[in-house]
Design a protein around this motif. Sequence first.
Motif, PDB file in Angstrom:
ATOM      1  N   ALA A   8       2.584   0.175 -12.171  1.00 55.74           N
ATOM      2  CA  ALA A   8       1.532  -0.315 -12.522  1.00 55.74           C
ATOM      3  C   ALA A   8       0.519  -0.790 -11.828  1.00 55.74           C
ATOM      4  CB  ALA A   8       2.297  -1.534 -13.407  1.00 55.74           C
ATOM      5  N   VAL A   9       0.774  -1.261 -10.786  1.00 55.09           N
ATOM      6  CA  VAL A   9      -0.233  -1.944  -9.557  1.00 55.09           C
ATOM      7  C   VAL A   9      -1.192  -0.902  -9.347  1.00 55.09           C
ATOM      8  CG1 VAL A   9      -0.517  -2.898  -7.714  1.00 55.09           C
ATOM      9  CG2 VAL A   9       1.100  -3.779  -9.124  1.00 55.09           C
ATOM     10  N   PRO A  65      -4.046   4.012  -1.762  1.00 57.65           N
ATOM     11  CA  PRO A  65      -4.567   2.592  -2.165  1.00 57.65           C
ATOM     12  C   PRO A  65      -3.749   1.440  -1.694  1.00 57.65           C
ATOM     13  CG  PRO A  65      -3.018   3.798  -3.573  1.00 57.65           C
ATOM     14  CD  PRO A  65      -3.338   4.878  -2.666  1.00 57.65           C
ATOM     15  N   GLU A  66      -4.143   0.366  -1.768  1.00 62.53           N
ATOM     16  CA  GLU A  66      -3.546  -0.813  -1.376  1.00 62.53           C
ATOM     17  C   GLU A  66      -3.978  -1.918  -2.084  1.00 62.53           C
ATOM     18  OE1 GLU A  66      -5.276  -2.896   2.553  1.00 62.53           O
ATOM     19  OE2 GLU A  66      -5.284  -0.583   2.904  1.00 62.53           O
ATOM     20  N   VAL A  67      -3.312  -3.061  -1.899  1.00 62.59           N
ATOM     21  CA  VAL A  67      -3.662  -4.427  -2.698  1.00 62.59           C
ATOM     22  C   VAL A  67      -3.337  -5.468  -1.662  1.00 62.59           C
ATOM     23  CG1 VAL A  67      -1.650  -4.624  -4.017  1.00 62.59           C
ATOM     24  CG2 VAL A  67      -3.921  -5.535  -4.562  1.00 62.59           C
ATOM     25  N   ALA A  68      -3.878  -6.517  -1.575  1.00 59.61           N
ATOM     26  CA  ALA A  68      -3.476  -7.837  -0.758  1.00 59.61           C
ATOM     27  C   ALA A  68      -3.584  -8.874  -1.753  1.00 59.61           C
ATOM     28  CB  ALA A  68      -4.447  -7.784   0.405  1.00 59.61           C
ATOM     29  N   VAL A  69      -2.255  -9.632  -1.511  1.00 60.61           N
ATOM     30  CA  VAL A  69      -2.125 -10.938  -2.439  1.00 60.61           C
ATOM     31  C   VAL A  69      -1.441 -11.824  -1.390  1.00 60.61           C
ATOM     32  CG1 VAL A  69      -1.740  -9.732  -4.593  1.00 60.61           C
ATOM     33  CG2 VAL A  69       0.324 -10.047  -3.027  1.00 60.61           C
ATOM     34  N   LYS A  86       0.883  -1.159   0.018  1.00 60.08           N
ATOM     35  CA  LYS A  86       0.059   0.076  -0.099  1.00 60.08           C
ATOM     36  C   LYS A  86       0.794   1.166   0.124  1.00 60.08           C
ATOM     37  CE  LYS A  86      -2.255   1.069   3.669  1.00 60.08           C
ATOM     38  NZ  LYS A  86      -3.254   0.842   4.721  1.00 60.08           N
ATOM     39  N   ALA A  87       0.301   2.372  -0.312  1.00 60.91           N
ATOM     40  CA  ALA A  87       0.909   3.707  -0.331  1.00 60.91           C
ATOM     41  C   ALA A  87       1.000   3.889   1.185  1.00 60.91           C
ATOM     42  CB  ALA A  87       0.194   4.829  -1.026  1.00 60.91           C
ATOM     43  N   GLY A 144      -6.764   2.672 -10.362  1.00 61.98           N
ATOM     44  CA  GLY A 144      -7.023   2.010  -8.986  1.00 61.98           C
ATOM     45  C   GLY A 144      -5.974   0.709  -9.213  1.00 61.98           C
ATOM     46  N   PRO A 145      -5.788  -0.125  -8.071  1.00 61.21           N
ATOM     47  CA  PRO A 145      -4.976  -1.333  -8.104  1.00 61.21           C
ATOM     48  C   PRO A 145      -5.138  -2.395  -9.123  1.00 61.21           C
ATOM     49  CG  PRO A 145      -5.903  -0.722  -5.693  1.00 61.21           C
ATOM     50  CD  PRO A 145      -6.591   0.117  -6.859  1.00 61.21           C
ATOM     51  N   ARG A 146      -4.276  -2.581  -9.788  1.00 55.61           N
ATOM     52  CA  ARG A 146      -4.429  -3.710 -10.796  1.00 55.61           C
ATOM     53  C   ARG A 146      -3.340  -4.875 -10.821  1.00 55.61           C
ATOM     54  NH1 ARG A 146      -3.614  -0.775 -16.394  1.00 55.61           N
ATOM     55  NH2 ARG A 146      -1.784  -0.013 -15.244  1.00 55.61           N
TER      56      ARG A 146
END
Length: 988
Positions: A153-154, A99-103, A92-93, A159-161
């Motif tokens: 890119a993400v 924005p954030e993303v979880a994987v 995340k920022a 938004g998160p990609r």
Amino acid sequence: MTVGQKSKSLTQILRVADRVRRIRGTKPTRVFTLALLLAVGLPLPALSQKIALDHEDVLRWKTIGSPSLSPDGVWLAFVLTSMEGDPSLVIKAARPGGPEVAVRGTDPVFTSGSRYLVYRVPPLESVVDSLKREGTKGDDLPGDSLAVADLAAVFADEGPRLSGIRSLGPVENHKVAPQGTWVAYTPVREDGEEGEEEAQDEAPPDEPIPAGEGDRDKADGSALVLLNVSTGAETRYDGVSLYDFAEEGAVLAFATSTKDGSGDGVYVVSLEDRVRHPVMEGEGRYEKLAVAKDGQRVAFLADRDNFDAEQPEFTLYQAASSNWAAAPLANSGTNGVPPGWWVSEHGDVRFSEGGAFLYFGTAPRPELEEEDETLEEDQVTLDVWNWKDPYLQPMQLVQAEEERNRTYTAVASFAGDEIVQLGRPEVPSVRIAAEGDAAHALGVSNVPYRQLVSWDGRYNDLYAVDLASGEHRLIAARVKGFFGASISPSGTYASWWDGARRHWVVAPLEGGDPVVASAQVPHPVWNERDDHPDQPPPYGSAGWTEEDGAFLFYDRHDVWRFDPVSGATANLTAGRGREAGTRFRYARTDPELDAIPEGEALWQAFHYQNKQSGFYRGRTDRPVPPARVVMADKAYRLRGKAKEADRWLITREDFREFPDLWVTDGDITDMARMSDANPQRAEYRWGSAEIVEWTSNDGVPLQGMLFKPDGFDPAGTYPMMVYFYERMSDGIHNYRLPRPGGSSISVPFYVSRGYVVFIPDIPYEIGYPGESALDAVVPGVLRVLQEGFVARDKIGVQGHSWGGYQIAYMITKTNLFAAAEAGAPVSNMTSAYGGIRWQSGMSRMFQYERTQSRIGGTLWESTNEYLHNSPLFYADKIHTPLLMMHNDQDGAVPWYQGIEMFVAMRRLQRPVWMLNYNGEAHGLRREANRKDWAVRMQQFFDHYLKGAPAPVWMEEGIPAIEKGKTLGTDLVKPPLGDGPPGPAAGKL
């Protein structure tokens, strides 16, 4: 159906629904929630009712691991892990609302430019479990994959990609270059892949290397892929067995290995063109590859020149960037290597920070072992215990492999092109300064004192070791303590704690007498509250400032600076810690720095009485009254810093607040929360924490922690659990995970279920540890009872190891507790005294005479004290139902101590149970066992303190013939009246 019944029904439905949701990975919907309400006829507000924690609930509690800020401080990555389920990598920022993303992922590492994040992707837990059920084991199970996230890119504008994440497939290992955007990794070898030499983007060697005849423990290396994550360019190098990047230079070095020897060698790759430069080639083993910090030199061990010999020998080689041609530095015939010694493959090879020195290991050359043709039935295998042995035989056996591979430090100087032996059997340990370019090292030897470790403690002689000549100059003899000695980062001084004088000592390694660094401090620099029959430990030190300018150490409250040149001592915190009853300690904001920067500093602060903690501003170069930044009823901790920006990671916590990650720019007051690891906490009843004060039977003012459940009613009546070890009240503001542990109760779990939990502090009188615990704990419990909200006949006590011993002792003296659990307790000090701590092989004598058990004398000098403090001899006085856990592989407290207590109480026909988790050690390591233990403890205490029905294992036991067929945790009958009759509760 009553409202209470409806509420209970809803709770049950919600639990089932939640478990289904977790299995399926779905989220509850509003429609589903409303359907549940309608099904049980409850109004909407009922949804807000919180429920008690259950064993299944705590399995989803997460911890935060591997927190990391990108070098520029813009991005944050961390891993959320629970006892069940897959780990989640959050990217995340590092700003509020970013924005954030979880994987699925672990082990995140940012590249130096901050744009890319490299991480590992473990296989799905459900897939692995399924394969295990089918019989798949070991290397046949799937391993981790590697992935690279392009953060630009993400986190594009829309938004998160996840399309910005590239999977590199399954890997065996990988490394991220400290500089640039390079990653090297070894893909998992496909079935049938032979690993032939084949590289992309470059031509193979002009002439193949002739293969030798033997394959002396050699195997084919693996493919190594060098990837520029920025451009996508890949280069493959096959047969690689070792590899490493330079810390600052654009260089990759690797060694190769093939079974037939045709592709063995060492190579250097310039990251600018990815061309492989041969350093050395030829059949042999290539080990211990090292790259200089600037990438201008490499070093390694190789036995190429005598690989086919009966006893092949390693030679130390080095190569410089001028032509990358390997040149020998040392072997058994080199001047400086002791006669009969050789270069050891077990020693580390490393360059000094500035590249002036190369350190490596040597050892006496082992004799060739002749093949033993004795028939197996005629062979004799035994251990000989000799009273003259330096270490006891069990300790020797534990350390046998380490001793077989022991090496002694040697150094090669590039300036003088010389080899100097630094370590030797009489001085086996040589400590090199962090920078490694100093003229001296520190030698440490415990050889003359090894027998004393069994009963008196650890002693060392200290030596200044000259790197030019190898000369050893004694600077201190018979220094005692676990605190050892350290060398300053630049290698100018040695510093150590002198327990006999109770002072810090500093000695110049180039010559001169040691100086007592803390002599001018008007307050004790040793722990005044230490109550062991031994030399008291120091309050600690922060280490050395830049260029070895000063040594920083502590008294109970303040930070002190000693200047070894002038001999001056200064109180850096200006005595404000003592004035305010506060402890100041240096906060190491950059753990990668070996030395403390001179100038502005951050002090970690803790108030002894009210337990508040926080940070103050100060300086390390001169005394300045600390300036408060933040202090609160929280526990604060530094968790990291951006390498190139003033952005820090901090956690704060208390009993209710999980230590989530916060980002700050250094002012700390502008902290922004970056994680919410356990939002489900809001669904459950929790509790509150407070300090309780009382006076022991010996007149000592004491503190303890008292935890009360949510919705606490002072007019109500609650069961109470008591837990203790030694002094623990300083941890009042620590968050405690509700997950099952390896030995003891989970405080929030019990509080959530309606228990009050009390954790008292304990001071000790030498010779009477059991009685000391009794004199501290019982008045503390009575102090809580005075408040009127604890049921006097519903008090349980639980503890493990040292805590377990104290409980075993106490229940021989008091019937205050309705039920007790004593984990891994010493029950008979006379038999335990002569026992072995099998994990280390050490005698247990030292523990009783000098350390935790605090007897202060030998068994024959203090016989009465050993008898008086042994619960076994008073087992007939026990009327408290006792549960013990003592495992058959306990390497700290021999499990026969639990057996002695169990068989005594069994013969006396007193309620007693002992659980032995087969193959487990002092504390439980397997998660399945931890879960089971948590259930059984709850069943035991709920039965005696809440009147719950007893399970089968308590009422009927589990016969040996049923072992493995049933766990016996089913309940057998409902509670009777107010619960089962206990001891004469409330009577001392």
